[in-house]
Write an enzyme that holds these catalytic residues in place. Structure first.
Site, mmCIF file in Angstrom:
data_model
loop_
_atom_site.group_PDB
_atom_site.id
_atom_site.type_symbol
_atom_site.label_atom_id
_atom_site.label_comp_id
_atom_site.label_asym_id
_atom_site.label_seq_id
_atom_site.Cartn_x
_atom_site.Cartn_y
_atom_site.Cartn_z
ATOM 1 N N GLU A 111 0.719 -1.140 -0.095
ATOM 2 C CA GLU A 111 0.091 0.076 0.107
ATOM 3 C C GLU A 111 0.974 1.400 0.145
ATOM 4 O O GLU A 111 1.924 1.198 0.852
ATOM 5 C CB GLU A 111 -0.898 -0.064 1.407
ATOM 6 C CG GLU A 111 -1.716 1.298 1.415
ATOM 7 C CD GLU A 111 -2.529 1.037 2.569
ATOM 8 O OE1 GLU A 111 -3.728 1.571 2.582
ATOM 9 O OE2 GLU A 111 -2.080 0.858 3.692
ATOM 10 N N GLU A 123 -8.190 11.105 2.292
ATOM 11 C CA GLU A 123 -8.362 10.296 3.208
ATOM 12 C C GLU A 123 -8.575 11.313 4.503
ATOM 13 O O GLU A 123 -7.814 12.093 4.510
ATOM 14 C CB GLU A 123 -7.157 9.287 3.433
ATOM 15 C CG GLU A 123 -7.239 8.305 4.403
ATOM 16 C CD GLU A 123 -6.326 7.123 4.527
ATOM 17 O OE1 GLU A 123 -6.640 6.194 5.383
ATOM 18 O OE2 GLU A 123 -5.587 7.007 3.550
#
EC number: 3.2.1.8
Length: 233
Positions: free
Chosen positions: A126, A217
């Site tokens: 990620e 985010e």
């Protein structure tokens, strides 16, 4: 996805509260409150919109709205509570010159990121190229891997390990890579290949690219963003 869950302990003392509808007795885990949060949130989804791949994920613990706009644009409005990440980009990702612009406004400098975000597989990684962020710098809880001069700025490189956490392959243990811009910005051009090569030079191996998006985010914060991805789909 759910990257902030690895730093809950570090963040909880910093995280602000901006709930529009307070939970009874301050308890955010009661069934009626959880159901209310979910009704006020855009459900998680992925797909194609105006030629772009989009990914939207929320844990349902905060009222957050995501909306795809014209072309490569999208908007997010969120309030305190949980974790979310979403945006527009490409499937698969890879080396690309990405131009983006817009606004990114976490209230009271709360915990949020504006970034190039994606995954690789074999190995499962990620990754984040952070262009702007709130009060919490995720590099503080990760191992330093050097610096990179790119896109007219300085990025610090970091690596951390996520143990038994959600991923695009289900619950897995995987590496998390960071490139954190020191001169925060809401618009610019990023050549992702420069960052992939820098990580590789630092011994941070990349795999086969899955999706890659220009993402917003947030975690236990409030704010709004309106982002336009200008690089063609």
């Amino acid at each position: 996805m759910v990257s902030f869950t690895s730093i809950v302990t570090a963040v909880v003392a910093l995280a602000g509260s901006a709930l529009a509808i307070p939970a009874p007795d301050g308890n955010m885990t009661g069934f009626p409150f959880e159901q209310l949060m979910r009704r006020q949130s855009t459900p998680s989804s992925t797909g194609r919109h105006n030629g772009y791949y989009y990914s939207w994920w929320t844990d349902g613990a905060s009222p957050v709205q995501y909306q795809n706009g014209n072309g490569g644009s999208y908007s997010v409005q969120w309030q305190s509570g949980g974790n979310f990440v979403g945006g527009k980009g490409w499937m698969p990702g890879g080396s690309k010159s990405i131009t983006y612009s817009g606004t990114f406004n976490p209230v009271n400098n709360g915990n949020a990121y504006l970034c190039i975000y994606g995954w690789t597989q074999n190995p499962l990684v990620e990754y984040y190229i952070l262009e702007n962020y709130g009060e919490y710098n995720p590099g503080n809880s990760a191992q330093s891997r050097g610096t990179l001069q790119a896109a007219g700025g300085t990025y610090t490189l970091h690596e951390s390990t996520r143990v038994n956490q959600p991923s695009i392959e289900g619950t897995r243990t995987f590496q998390q890579y960071w490139a954190i811009r020191q001169q925060k910005r809401n618009s610019g051009t990023v050549n992702t290949g420069e960052f992939f090569q820098a990580w590789e030079r630092a011994g941070m191996r990349m795999g086969n690219h899955n999706y890659m998006i220009v993402a917003t985010e947030g975690y236990r914060s409030a704010g709004n963003s309106n982002i336009n991805v200008q690089t063609p789909a």
